[in-house]
Design a protein around this motif. Structure first.
Motif, PDB file in Angstrom:
ATOM      1  N   VAL A 215      -0.042  64.809  34.915  1.00 50.50           N
ATOM      2  CA  VAL A 215       0.638  65.496  33.822  1.00 50.50           C
ATOM      3  C   VAL A 215       1.832  64.669  33.360  1.00 50.50           C
ATOM      4  O   VAL A 215       2.091  64.548  32.159  1.00 50.50           O
ATOM      5  CB  VAL A 215       1.074  66.912  34.268  1.00 50.50           C
ATOM      6  N   LEU A 216       2.539  64.068  34.299  1.00 51.00           N
ATOM      7  CA  LEU A 216       3.702  63.243  33.960  1.00 51.00           C
ATOM      8  C   LEU A 216       3.334  62.118  33.007  1.00 51.00           C
ATOM      9  O   LEU A 216       4.011  61.903  31.998  1.00 51.00           O
ATOM     10  CB  LEU A 216       4.325  62.666  35.240  1.00 51.00           C
ATOM     11  N   VAL A 217       2.259  61.411  33.268  1.00 52.39           N
ATOM     12  CA  VAL A 217       1.854  60.284  32.419  1.00 52.39           C
ATOM     13  C   VAL A 217       1.448  60.777  31.033  1.00 52.39           C
ATOM     14  O   VAL A 217       1.795  60.159  30.028  1.00 52.39           O
ATOM     15  CB  VAL A 217       0.739  59.454  33.094  1.00 52.39           C
ATOM     16  N   GLU A 218       0.739  61.900  30.964  1.00 51.88           N
ATOM     17  CA  GLU A 218       0.388  62.444  29.649  1.00 51.88           C
ATOM     18  C   GLU A 218       1.636  62.732  28.829  1.00 51.88           C
ATOM     19  O   GLU A 218       1.704  62.399  27.651  1.00 51.88           O
ATOM     20  CB  GLU A 218      -0.435  63.733  29.791  1.00 51.88           C
ATOM     21  N   ARG A 219       2.621  63.334  29.454  1.00 51.05           N
ATOM     22  CA  ARG A 219       3.851  63.660  28.721  1.00 51.05           C
ATOM     23  C   ARG A 219       4.631  62.419  28.338  1.00 51.05           C
ATOM     24  O   ARG A 219       5.210  62.352  27.263  1.00 51.05           O
ATOM     25  CB  ARG A 219       4.703  64.622  29.537  1.00 51.05           C
ATOM     26  N   LEU A 220       4.658  61.435  29.216  1.00 49.10           N
ATOM     27  CA  LEU A 220       5.377  60.203  28.898  1.00 49.10           C
ATOM     28  C   LEU A 220       4.701  59.437  27.769  1.00 49.10           C
ATOM     29  O   LEU A 220       5.365  58.864  26.913  1.00 49.10           O
ATOM     30  CB  LEU A 220       5.492  59.317  30.146  1.00 49.10           C
ATOM     31  N   PHE A 221       3.358  59.421  27.761  1.00 48.05           N
ATOM     32  CA  PHE A 221       2.613  58.737  26.705  1.00 48.05           C
ATOM     33  C   PHE A 221       2.524  59.577  25.432  1.00 48.05           C
ATOM     34  O   PHE A 221       2.296  59.052  24.347  1.00 48.05           O
ATOM     35  CB  PHE A 221       1.203  58.382  27.179  1.00 48.05           C
TER      36      PHE A 221
ATOM     37  N   GLU B 194       8.737  50.510  30.422  1.00 51.79           N
ATOM     38  CA  GLU B 194       9.083  51.725  31.156  1.00 51.79           C
ATOM     39  C   GLU B 194       7.834  52.536  31.500  1.00 51.79           C
ATOM     40  O   GLU B 194       7.687  53.026  32.627  1.00 51.79           O
ATOM     41  CB  GLU B 194      10.057  52.579  30.345  1.00 51.79           C
ATOM     42  N   LEU B 195       6.927  52.652  30.551  1.00 48.12           N
ATOM     43  CA  LEU B 195       5.668  53.353  30.801  1.00 48.12           C
ATOM     44  C   LEU B 195       4.881  52.676  31.921  1.00 48.12           C
ATOM     45  O   LEU B 195       4.336  53.336  32.802  1.00 48.12           O
ATOM     46  CB  LEU B 195       4.826  53.423  29.528  1.00 48.12           C
ATOM     47  N   GLU B 196       4.835  51.348  31.882  1.00 50.03           N
ATOM     48  CA  GLU B 196       4.117  50.594  32.913  1.00 50.03           C
ATOM     49  C   GLU B 196       4.709  50.831  34.295  1.00 50.03           C
ATOM     50  O   GLU B 196       3.974  50.935  35.277  1.00 50.03           O
ATOM     51  CB  GLU B 196       4.108  49.106  32.586  1.00 50.03           C
ATOM     52  N   LEU B 197       6.031  50.951  34.394  1.00 53.60           N
ATOM     53  CA  LEU B 197       6.665  51.224  35.689  1.00 53.60           C
ATOM     54  C   LEU B 197       6.206  52.563  36.251  1.00 53.60           C
ATOM     55  O   LEU B 197       5.891  52.669  37.445  1.00 53.60           O
ATOM     56  CB  LEU B 197       8.185  51.203  35.569  1.00 53.60           C
TER      57      LEU B 197
END
Length: 109
Positions: free
Chosen positions: A59-65, A88-91
């Motif tokens: 869920v975190l990655v979906e929200r970040l992207f 930052e996304l890659e980290l």
């Protein structure tokens, strides 16, 4: 988390996810938690990081992207609203896919 993710969370996330605002009932301020840092525990125990460490299913990655990927929950919008840089996304993705550890093994006491 300690080295790469916590500083990003502090700079990019806490303004909306502090104890007073707590957007989405999520508090990401650095503070002692039950076992680790409270921000780390909120991400892990709060179910935002996929238990098998699959970034696309987190869920975190979906929200970040800011886009629907493979998480089971519906995507609720981009966080932070202005987005993150590619680096930052890659980290975040690397952190999750490498096990979402609190510390590097070499840093362990």
């Amino acid at each position: 988390f300690e080295h790469d993710i916590a500083p990003l969370v502090e700079v990019r996330c806490v303004r909306c996810h502090d104890a007073l605002t707590a957007a989405g009932s999520l508090v990401l301020e650095r503070a002692p938690g039950a076992r680790f840092d409270a921000a780390y525990e909120a991400l892990i125990v709060g179910g935002l990081v996929h238990p098998l460490h699959l970034a696309r299913s987190s869920v975190l990655v979906e929200r970040l992207f800011g886009e629907e990927l493979d998480a089971e929950e519906a995507m609720l919008g981009r966080c932070p609203p202005e987005g993150l840089t590619t680096a930052e996304l890659e980290l975040f993705v690397q952190w999750i896919e490498s096990g979402a550890a609190y510390r590097e093994v070499s840093d362990a006491p």
